[in-house]
Structure formats: C-alpha cells, structure tokens
Scaffold this motif. Sequence first.
Motif, PDB file in Angstrom:
ATOM      1  N   LEU A 113      35.880  18.323  51.701  1.00 27.24           N
ATOM      2  CA  LEU A 113      36.612  17.109  51.368  1.00 27.24           C
ATOM      3  C   LEU A 113      35.704  16.057  50.743  1.00 27.24           C
ATOM      4  O   LEU A 113      34.554  15.906  51.135  1.00 27.24           O
ATOM      5  CB  LEU A 113      37.240  16.510  52.637  1.00 27.24           C
ATOM      6  CG  LEU A 113      38.254  17.378  53.362  1.00 27.24           C
ATOM      7  CD1 LEU A 113      38.674  16.716  54.665  1.00 27.24           C
ATOM      8  CD2 LEU A 113      39.459  17.641  52.477  1.00 27.24           C
ATOM      9  N   ASP A 163      27.964  14.889  54.173  1.00 25.74           N
ATOM     10  CA  ASP A 163      28.300  14.703  55.590  1.00 25.74           C
ATOM     11  C   ASP A 163      28.380  13.220  55.917  1.00 25.74           C
ATOM     12  O   ASP A 163      27.483  12.459  55.572  1.00 25.74           O
ATOM     13  CB  ASP A 163      27.218  15.331  56.475  1.00 25.74           C
ATOM     14  CG  ASP A 163      27.153  16.834  56.324  1.00 25.74           C
ATOM     15  OD1 ASP A 163      28.198  17.449  56.046  1.00 25.74           O
ATOM     16  OD2 ASP A 163      26.049  17.398  56.476  1.00 25.74           O
ATOM     17  N   ASN A 173      34.640  25.677  55.534  1.00 23.58           N
ATOM     18  CA  ASN A 173      34.738  24.550  56.461  1.00 23.58           C
ATOM     19  C   ASN A 173      35.539  23.439  55.801  1.00 23.58           C
ATOM     20  O   ASN A 173      35.168  22.943  54.741  1.00 23.58           O
ATOM     21  CB  ASN A 173      33.330  24.075  56.817  1.00 23.58           C
ATOM     22  CG  ASN A 173      33.358  22.947  57.803  1.00 23.58           C
ATOM     23  OD1 ASN A 173      33.738  21.846  57.470  1.00 23.58           O
ATOM     24  ND2 ASN A 173      32.938  23.227  59.019  1.00 23.58           N
ATOM     25  N   LYS A 200      34.223  12.554  50.515  1.00 23.84           N
ATOM     26  CA  LYS A 200      34.015  11.546  51.551  1.00 23.84           C
ATOM     27  C   LYS A 200      34.151  10.129  51.004  1.00 23.84           C
ATOM     28  O   LYS A 200      34.321   9.177  51.747  1.00 23.84           O
ATOM     29  CB  LYS A 200      32.630  11.706  52.182  1.00 23.84           C
ATOM     30  CG  LYS A 200      32.381  13.082  52.790  1.00 23.84           C
ATOM     31  CD  LYS A 200      33.458  13.503  53.757  1.00 23.84           C
ATOM     32  CE  LYS A 200      33.180  14.749  54.531  1.00 23.84           C
ATOM     33  NZ  LYS A 200      32.841  15.941  53.850  1.00 23.84           N
ATOM     34  N   SER A 216      33.773  19.777  66.188  1.00 23.37           N
ATOM     35  CA  SER A 216      35.177  19.543  65.806  1.00 23.37           C
ATOM     36  C   SER A 216      35.511  20.097  64.428  1.00 23.37           C
ATOM     37  O   SER A 216      36.446  19.654  63.786  1.00 23.37           O
ATOM     38  CB  SER A 216      35.528  18.057  65.866  1.00 23.37           C
ATOM     39  OG  SER A 216      35.349  17.569  67.167  1.00 23.37           O
ATOM     40  N   SER A 217      34.727  21.067  63.949  1.00 21.94           N
ATOM     41  CA  SER A 217      34.961  21.647  62.632  1.00 21.94           C
ATOM     42  C   SER A 217      36.221  22.498  62.622  1.00 21.94           C
ATOM     43  O   SER A 217      36.606  23.079  63.635  1.00 21.94           O
ATOM     44  CB  SER A 217      33.786  22.540  62.224  1.00 21.94           C
ATOM     45  OG  SER A 217      32.645  21.754  62.022  1.00 21.94           O
ATOM     46  N   GLN A 228      36.059  20.215  56.604  1.00 25.36           N
ATOM     47  CA  GLN A 228      35.387  18.921  56.478  1.00 25.36           C
ATOM     48  C   GLN A 228      34.354  18.918  55.352  1.00 25.36           C
ATOM     49  O   GLN A 228      34.195  17.932  54.653  1.00 25.36           O
ATOM     50  CB  GLN A 228      34.710  18.517  57.795  1.00 25.36           C
ATOM     51  CG  GLN A 228      35.679  18.121  58.872  1.00 25.36           C
ATOM     52  CD  GLN A 228      36.166  19.316  59.699  1.00 25.36           C
ATOM     53  OE1 GLN A 228      36.176  20.452  59.260  1.00 25.36           O
ATOM     54  NE2 GLN A 228      36.593  19.045  60.915  1.00 25.36           N
ATOM     55  N   GLN A 229      33.643  20.031  55.171  1.00 24.59           N
ATOM     56  CA  GLN A 229      32.617  20.097  54.139  1.00 24.59           C
ATOM     57  C   GLN A 229      33.217  20.061  52.736  1.00 24.59           C
ATOM     58  O   GLN A 229      32.576  19.620  51.800  1.00 24.59           O
ATOM     59  CB  GLN A 229      31.780  21.371  54.296  1.00 24.59           C
ATOM     60  CG  GLN A 229      30.849  21.333  55.467  1.00 24.59           C
ATOM     61  CD  GLN A 229      29.753  20.320  55.269  1.00 24.59           C
ATOM     62  OE1 GLN A 229      29.041  20.325  54.277  1.00 24.59           O
ATOM     63  NE2 GLN A 229      29.617  19.408  56.219  1.00 24.59           N
ATOM     64  N   LYS A 233      41.874  18.538  65.060  1.00 28.13           N
ATOM     65  CA  LYS A 233      40.497  18.539  65.512  1.00 28.13           C
ATOM     66  C   LYS A 233      40.144  19.960  65.930  1.00 28.13           C
ATOM     67  O   LYS A 233      40.888  20.594  66.679  1.00 28.13           O
ATOM     68  CB  LYS A 233      40.335  17.585  66.694  1.00 28.13           C
ATOM     69  CG  LYS A 233      38.930  17.455  67.205  1.00 28.13           C
ATOM     70  CD  LYS A 233      38.881  16.438  68.338  1.00 28.13           C
ATOM     71  CE  LYS A 233      37.495  16.350  68.915  1.00 28.13           C
ATOM     72  NZ  LYS A 233      37.435  15.426  70.044  1.00 28.13           N
TER      73      LYS A 233
END
Length: 152
Positions: free
Chosen positions: A53, A150, A48, A55, A34-35, A50-51, A28
């Motif tokens: 991956l 997102d 980034n 989803k 939490s990026s 998370q960006q 995290k």
Amino acid sequence: VGGIVSTIKVDTIQTRGGVSEIAIDKLKGVSSTSSISVVAEGGSTTTNLQQGLAKCWHLHDHAGGATLDSFNVTSFTDQGTGHYRTVIASDMASANYVTTGSNVQGDTEFFSMLISDGDVNTATNCDYKIVNTSGSVNDNDIINVVIHGDLA
C-alpha cells in the motif's frame, strides 16, 4: 462476562443474500506484526498487504500554489527552483523508503523526472527535485508524489 474466547472456523463466508462481500471497518492480522497476506493472482504465492500500500501521496498544483488532493501529508513546500519537500503526517519507520512521481509542465510535452533526494530524506519528510532530460532542475505546474515503505 470476561474470559470467554471463541474460534470460528469456516471455509466460506457470504452475506445473507449469497454475495461474498463483507462490510467491515478494520482488518488486523493475527501475527505479532498484525500483517495480512493476500494470495497472489496465480494462487501459489502471497504478498503482504501492508507492504503493497502507498503510505503517502499527494497531487500539487505548483502553478496555482495549492495541494489538490493528498493522503498522509502535513504540508508541501517549495525549497527552491525544482526542489520540493513533502512533510509526512504519520512518520515512516526510517528514511529508507521509495518515492515515485510524475509532473506536467503546461500543455506541452515536457519530459522530466522526479528524483528523491535520499541524502536529506527523514522519517518525517521527503525531499525531491525535478530534472529535465538535459539534466537541468526546473519547476513544473503539476507534481504527483507517492511514497512506499514502512510506517513507524
């Protein structure tokens, strides 16, 4: 023993065997979102995590009528000839996400593309159609879909 907060600052973390591999269950970021930023290949920029991956994704055997494998998918439905819907298990933040995909028809070369139907997409489901090179909507045997964007 509440209220104790510690900070550990190191340059390199290695296992006892000297390998730079760490096994953990969760990462995290420390920012409010939490990026986590990852240094890019050249070392001068970051991306980034998370960006980048996927989803949601799934592999569907339309001819056999079964989902072969998936991630973050509740269901897949046939909406009519060449029209399909993927229902997303953990909702997207909005209908503004990117859908990519591919498909196969039998053992022959059959060129077609998967087109997201953005007019009816929602945070909970993605609609798309398969269109061949002549512009006709058609059913295909194997359908692969990946959604980036997102999460809610």
